[in-house]
Design a protein around this motif. Structure first.
Motif, PDB file in Angstrom:
ATOM      1  N   LEU A 117     -13.083  22.478   9.023  1.00  0.00           N
ATOM      2  CA  LEU A 117     -12.352  23.085   7.983  1.00  0.00           C
ATOM      3  C   LEU A 117     -13.162  22.736   6.569  1.00  0.00           C
ATOM      4  O   LEU A 117     -13.179  23.325   5.687  1.00  0.00           O
ATOM      5  N   LEU A 118     -13.363  21.329   6.589  1.00  0.00           N
ATOM      6  CA  LEU A 118     -14.114  20.723   5.478  1.00  0.00           C
ATOM      7  C   LEU A 118     -15.498  21.055   5.513  1.00  0.00           C
ATOM      8  O   LEU A 118     -16.271  21.354   4.573  1.00  0.00           O
ATOM      9  N   ALA A 119     -16.398  20.658   6.600  1.00  0.00           N
ATOM     10  CA  ALA A 119     -17.652  20.521   6.913  1.00  0.00           C
ATOM     11  C   ALA A 119     -18.351  22.207   7.069  1.00  0.00           C
ATOM     12  O   ALA A 119     -19.343  22.434   6.405  1.00  0.00           O
ATOM     13  N   LEU A 120     -17.671  23.062   7.515  1.00  0.00           N
ATOM     14  CA  LEU A 120     -18.304  24.358   7.775  1.00  0.00           C
ATOM     15  C   LEU A 120     -18.475  25.299   6.378  1.00  0.00           C
ATOM     16  O   LEU A 120     -19.319  25.526   6.179  1.00  0.00           O
ATOM     17  N   PRO A 121     -17.400  24.972   5.564  1.00  0.00           N
ATOM     18  CA  PRO A 121     -17.563  25.772   4.403  1.00  0.00           C
ATOM     19  C   PRO A 121     -18.807  25.121   3.535  1.00  0.00           C
ATOM     20  O   PRO A 121     -19.514  25.690   2.883  1.00  0.00           O
ATOM     21  N   PHE A 122     -18.926  23.615   3.684  1.00  0.00           N
ATOM     22  CA  PHE A 122     -19.968  22.917   2.938  1.00  0.00           C
ATOM     23  C   PHE A 122     -21.210  23.422   3.387  1.00  0.00           C
ATOM     24  O   PHE A 122     -22.068  23.609   2.817  1.00  0.00           O
ATOM     25  N   ALA A 123     -21.494  23.318   4.776  1.00  0.00           N
ATOM     26  CA  ALA A 123     -22.610  23.798   5.405  1.00  0.00           C
ATOM     27  C   ALA A 123     -23.040  25.155   5.090  1.00  0.00           C
ATOM     28  O   ALA A 123     -24.209  25.261   4.717  1.00  0.00           O
ATOM     29  N   VAL A 124     -22.170  26.059   4.827  1.00  0.00           N
ATOM     30  CA  VAL A 124     -22.433  27.696   4.914  1.00  0.00           C
ATOM     31  C   VAL A 124     -22.842  27.676   3.231  1.00  0.00           C
ATOM     32  O   VAL A 124     -23.847  28.117   3.009  1.00  0.00           O
ATOM     33  N   LEU A 125     -21.750  27.428   2.523  1.00  0.00           N
ATOM     34  CA  LEU A 125     -21.732  27.890   0.916  1.00  0.00           C
ATOM     35  C   LEU A 125     -22.800  26.693   0.186  1.00  0.00           C
ATOM     36  O   LEU A 125     -23.340  27.298  -0.877  1.00  0.00           O
ATOM     37  N   VAL A 126     -22.771  25.414   0.299  1.00  0.00           N
ATOM     38  CA  VAL A 126     -23.671  24.653  -0.062  1.00  0.00           C
ATOM     39  C   VAL A 126     -25.095  24.489   0.425  1.00  0.00           C
ATOM     40  O   VAL A 126     -26.098  24.535  -0.398  1.00  0.00           O
ATOM     41  N   LEU A 127     -25.054  23.920   1.786  1.00  0.00           N
ATOM     42  CA  LEU A 127     -26.434  23.724   2.478  1.00  0.00           C
ATOM     43  C   LEU A 127     -26.934  25.129   2.756  1.00  0.00           C
ATOM     44  O   LEU A 127     -28.409  25.095   3.245  1.00  0.00           O
ATOM     45  N   ARG A 128     -26.248  26.149   2.823  1.00  0.00           N
ATOM     46  CA  ARG A 128     -27.001  27.409   3.012  1.00  0.00           C
ATOM     47  C   ARG A 128     -27.457  27.464   4.575  1.00  0.00           C
ATOM     48  O   ARG A 128     -28.501  28.060   4.825  1.00  0.00           O
ATOM     49  N   LEU A 256     -14.409  31.531  10.737  1.00  0.00           N
ATOM     50  CA  LEU A 256     -14.536  31.206   9.429  1.00  0.00           C
ATOM     51  C   LEU A 256     -16.148  31.507   8.968  1.00  0.00           C
ATOM     52  O   LEU A 256     -16.275  31.814   7.859  1.00  0.00           O
ATOM     53  N   TYR A 257     -16.882  31.142   9.858  1.00  0.00           N
ATOM     54  CA  TYR A 257     -18.295  31.758   9.480  1.00  0.00           C
ATOM     55  C   TYR A 257     -18.470  33.002   9.301  1.00  0.00           C
ATOM     56  O   TYR A 257     -19.151  33.241   8.015  1.00  0.00           O
ATOM     57  N   LYS A 258     -17.898  33.927   9.952  1.00  0.00           N
ATOM     58  CA  LYS A 258     -18.033  35.480   9.506  1.00  0.00           C
ATOM     59  C   LYS A 258     -17.369  35.491   8.229  1.00  0.00           C
ATOM     60  O   LYS A 258     -18.011  36.338   7.371  1.00  0.00           O
ATOM     61  N   ARG A 259     -16.299  34.800   7.722  1.00  0.00           N
ATOM     62  CA  ARG A 259     -15.624  35.051   6.530  1.00  0.00           C
ATOM     63  C   ARG A 259     -16.496  34.526   5.583  1.00  0.00           C
ATOM     64  O   ARG A 259     -16.798  35.147   4.303  1.00  0.00           O
ATOM     65  N   LEU A 260     -17.216  33.468   5.534  1.00  0.00           N
ATOM     66  CA  LEU A 260     -17.973  32.776   4.725  1.00  0.00           C
ATOM     67  C   LEU A 260     -19.303  33.431   4.487  1.00  0.00           C
ATOM     68  O   LEU A 260     -19.844  33.613   3.617  1.00  0.00           O
ATOM     69  N   GLY A 261     -19.781  33.859   5.807  1.00  0.00           N
ATOM     70  CA  GLY A 261     -21.067  34.542   5.789  1.00  0.00           C
ATOM     71  C   GLY A 261     -21.056  35.935   4.814  1.00  0.00           C
ATOM     72  O   GLY A 261     -21.981  36.139   4.158  1.00  0.00           O
ATOM     73  N   GLY A 262     -19.730  36.680   5.055  1.00  0.00           N
ATOM     74  CA  GLY A 262     -19.540  37.781   4.408  1.00  0.00           C
ATOM     75  C   GLY A 262     -19.592  37.701   2.947  1.00  0.00           C
ATOM     76  O   GLY A 262     -20.054  38.724   2.221  1.00  0.00           O
ATOM     77  N   ALA A 263     -18.944  36.548   2.460  1.00  0.00           N
ATOM     78  CA  ALA A 263     -18.818  36.353   1.036  1.00  0.00           C
ATOM     79  C   ALA A 263     -20.255  36.132   0.426  1.00  0.00           C
ATOM     80  O   ALA A 263     -20.552  36.536  -0.566  1.00  0.00           O
ATOM     81  N   MET A 264     -21.124  35.280   1.196  1.00  0.00           N
ATOM     82  CA  MET A 264     -22.490  35.096   0.748  1.00  0.00           C
ATOM     83  C   MET A 264     -23.141  36.216   0.798  1.00  0.00           C
ATOM     84  O   MET A 264     -24.030  36.455  -0.287  1.00  0.00           O
ATOM     85  N   LEU A 265     -23.194  37.370   1.614  1.00  0.00           N
ATOM     86  CA  LEU A 265     -23.610  38.417   1.538  1.00  0.00           C
ATOM     87  C   LEU A 265     -23.465  39.243   0.319  1.00  0.00           C
ATOM     88  O   LEU A 265     -24.491  39.892  -0.380  1.00  0.00           O
ATOM     89  N   LYS A 266     -22.087  39.528   0.040  1.00  0.00           N
ATOM     90  CA  LYS A 266     -21.811  40.190  -1.105  1.00  0.00           C
ATOM     91  C   LYS A 266     -22.298  39.380  -2.232  1.00  0.00           C
ATOM     92  O   LYS A 266     -22.685  40.079  -3.301  1.00  0.00           O
ATOM     93  N   GLU A 267     -22.218  38.102  -2.587  1.00  0.00           N
ATOM     94  CA  GLU A 267     -22.935  37.388  -3.435  1.00  0.00           C
ATOM     95  C   GLU A 267     -24.410  37.822  -3.797  1.00  0.00           C
ATOM     96  O   GLU A 267     -24.826  37.905  -4.833  1.00  0.00           O
TER      97      GLU A 267
END
Length: 273
Positions: A117-128, A256-267
């Motif tokens: 829950l901590l590492a996955l958002p960091f890996a996706v949103l920060v480290l891309r 969680l990855y799909k949710r975060l991935g969707g947010a990145m695509l929208k951004e």
């Protein structure tokens, strides 16, 4: 496994000298903020092992050839077995304290989800990172977790690359990190040391040995009880961790990855507009 390589005198002499040096230095306590950092002999032996590793420093091949190093690698599991047997001998006498811990010991496996829950958002949103983040963060990346990823995605997949990367790093530095972190957290005295002992049981023999050893040095009067709790925790992790990883951690990581991935695509789309 080639016995001639395992009996190579250079390998055993290096191990003996590293062990003697580590024991001669002993335990060092370094004040660090509100707590104390414990440096155990394991730390010095690890540093010596890294310095003599021919895979990291090619010049060391003159002392320890790569073929000898490769043959000696699997021995880590054999060398840790006596410590695992020690765990088993301490669980029985401390069974009353273990039972008194109640559901905390059983539910502690769910605590491993916290890293995801901590590492996955960091890996996706920060480290891309892409789907490598799923394999890298859904578990502690030990052998049973690798088997799950291998069966579901294959080790050549992005998920397989992610988990193998964490596995290699964990093998090289995880044991050392566990020992340092456990000793420091114990010195802060903000968590019950028995809870820290439960947290040692992550499903890795070398990591639980280093972690519980550091706690035992921090609280020698509770040594047997701490070894019992960490050993029981590790046993439960082996028994339940595979199912938690398969039926809870991995599906949650995918969601969680799909949710975060969707947010990145929208951004990304918003930035293009």
């Amino acid at each position: 496994m080639d016995m001639k390589l395992l009996l190579d005198w250079r390998l055993h002499l290096t191990v003996v000298l590293a062990s003697l040096l580590a024991e001669w230095i002993g335990i060092l306590r370094i004040p660090l903020g509100p707590g104390t950092l414990l440096l155990l002999p394991l730390f010095y032996a690890f540093i010596v092992g890294v310095l003599f590793n021919p895979h990291l420093f090619s010049g060391m091949q003159r002392i320890i050839p790569k073929r000898v190093s490769n043959a000696a690698g699997p021995l880590i599991m054999i060398s840790i077995l006596p410590f695992i047997a020690k765990f088993g001998s301490t669980i029985g006498p401390a069974i009353e304290q273990i039972i008194a811990a109640g559901p905390a010991l059983i539910l502690q496996e769910l605590g491993n989800l916290g890293t995801m829950l901590l590492a996955l958002p960091f890996a996706v949103l920060v480290l891309r990172m892409g789907r490598e983040a799923i394999g890298a963060t859904y578990s502690i990346a030990r052998e049973p977790n690798i088997a799950i990823i291998s069966d579901k995605y294959g080790l050549r997949s992005p998920e397989g690359i992610g988990i193998m990367g964490v596995y290699v790093v964990g093998t090289m530095f995880g044991t050392l990190y566990f020992a340092l972190m456990a000793g420091y957290l114990a010195s802060l005295d903000i968590l019950d040391i028995r809870a820290l002992a439960m947290a040692c049981g992550v499903g890795s023999g070398s990591m639980v040995a280093a972690c519980s050893g550091a706690l035992a040095e921090a609280a020698p009067h509770l040594r047997d009880e701490l070894l019992a709790f960490s050993g029981a925790s590790n046993l439960l992790t082996y028994a339940t961790g595979l199912y938690v990883s398969l039926f809870i951690a991995l599906p949650v990581a995918e969601w969680l990855y799909k949710r975060l991935g969707g947010a990145m695509l929208k951004e990304a789309r918003h930035e293009k507009l």
